[in-house]
Design a protein around this motif. Structure first.
Motif, mmCIF file in Angstrom:
data_model
loop_
_atom_site.group_PDB
_atom_site.id
_atom_site.type_symbol
_atom_site.label_atom_id
_atom_site.label_comp_id
_atom_site.label_asym_id
_atom_site.label_seq_id
_atom_site.Cartn_x
_atom_site.Cartn_y
_atom_site.Cartn_z
ATOM 1 N N ASN A 106 9.443 3.533 15.063
ATOM 2 C CA ASN A 106 9.092 2.650 13.958
ATOM 3 C C ASN A 106 8.876 3.491 12.707
ATOM 4 O O ASN A 106 7.793 3.979 12.454
ATOM 5 N N GLN A 107 9.938 3.645 11.892
ATOM 6 C CA GLN A 107 9.872 4.522 10.730
ATOM 7 C C GLN A 107 8.951 3.984 9.633
ATOM 8 O O GLN A 107 8.514 4.746 8.771
ATOM 9 N N ILE A 108 8.628 2.719 9.658
ATOM 10 C CA ILE A 108 7.706 2.160 8.664
ATOM 11 C C ILE A 108 6.339 2.824 8.784
ATOM 12 O O ILE A 108 5.625 2.988 7.800
ATOM 13 N N ARG A 109 5.980 3.248 9.980
ATOM 14 C CA ARG A 109 4.690 3.902 10.189
ATOM 15 C C ARG A 109 4.586 5.228 9.441
ATOM 16 O O ARG A 109 3.495 5.740 9.208
ATOM 17 N N LEU A 110 5.718 5.797 9.008
ATOM 18 C CA LEU A 110 5.702 7.027 8.219
ATOM 19 C C LEU A 110 5.043 6.801 6.857
ATOM 20 O O LEU A 110 4.636 7.750 6.190
ATOM 21 N N ASN A 111 4.933 5.538 6.429
ATOM 22 C CA ASN A 111 4.289 5.230 5.149
ATOM 23 C C ASN A 111 2.800 5.499 5.184
ATOM 24 O O ASN A 111 2.144 5.517 4.151
ATOM 25 N N GLY A 112 2.215 5.643 6.345
ATOM 26 C CA GLY A 112 0.782 5.883 6.468
ATOM 27 C C GLY A 112 0.075 4.653 6.986
ATOM 28 O O GLY A 112 0.693 3.694 7.438
ATOM 29 N N SER A 113 -1.248 4.678 6.919
ATOM 30 C CA SER A 113 -1.985 3.572 7.522
ATOM 31 C C SER A 113 -2.950 2.892 6.578
ATOM 32 O O SER A 113 -3.050 1.699 6.571
ATOM 33 N N GLY A 114 -3.683 3.602 5.773
ATOM 34 C CA GLY A 114 -4.545 2.916 4.830
ATOM 35 C C GLY A 114 -5.811 3.643 4.484
ATOM 36 O O GLY A 114 -6.269 4.528 5.199
ATOM 37 N N VAL A 115 -6.355 3.237 3.369
ATOM 38 C CA VAL A 115 -7.609 3.775 2.863
ATOM 39 C C VAL A 115 -8.359 2.644 2.176
ATOM 40 O O VAL A 115 -7.755 1.765 1.582
ATOM 41 N N ALA A 116 -9.670 2.644 2.327
ATOM 42 C CA ALA A 116 -10.509 1.671 1.627
ATOM 43 C C ALA A 116 -11.655 2.439 0.976
ATOM 44 O O ALA A 116 -12.235 3.338 1.577
#
Length: 112
Positions: free
Chosen positions: A73-83
Motif C-alpha cells: 500500500n504505497q499510500i502509507r508512504l505519505n505518513g500517518s499524522g500529527v496533532a
C-alpha cells in the motif's frame, strides 16, 4: 462542541474533527483547551517551518514502515499524522504523533 482534551485527540486522530470545521469556527473552545487555526505569516515574518534537531527539541519519534507494507500500500508512504493541541490545559502546545508500524507518541510541552 464540548470534549475533554483526551476526547478531542481521540476524535481528531480518528478523523472525526475536520480541519475545515475548526477553520470555520475560528477558535474552537474545549474543556480547558482551545484550538485556533494557524495564520499565514504577514509582513516581515518568515513563512514556513524550519528544521530543528532532536537535541534542541527532545523529539525523537521516527515513523516506521517496512518495505513489504510500503509495496502493498504505497499510500502509507505519505505518513500517518500529527496533532497539535494543549492536552493537559497548561497553556502550552503539545504534540501527538501517529505511528504506522510503531507506537504513537505524545510529547507534553514543558516549556523552553
Amino acid at each position: 462542541m464540548s470534549l475533554s482534551p483526551k476526547g478531542w485527540i481521540r476524535r481528531l486522530v480518528r478523523g472525526r474533527i475536520a480541519a475545515s470545521a475548526i477553520a470555520a469556527a475560528g477558535t474552537l473552545h474545549l474543556q480547558g483547551a482551545k484550538i485556533t487555526p494557524l495564520q499565514p505569516a504577514t509582513g516581515t515574518a518568515k513563512a514556513g517551518f524550519g528544521l530543528l534537531s532532536p537535541a534542541d527539541t527532545a523529539l525523537t519519534f521516527t515513523n516506521q514502515l517496512s518495505d513489504r507494507e510500503a509495496a502493498i500500500n504505497q499510500i502509507r508512504l505519505n505518513g500517518s499524522g500529527v496533532a497539535l493541541g494543549d492536552v493537559n490545559a497548561d497553556g502550552l502546545t503539545d504534540i501527538y504523533l501517529c505511528g504506522l508500524e510503531n507506537s504513537n507518541a505524545l510529547y507534553l510541552n514543558q516549556g523552553s
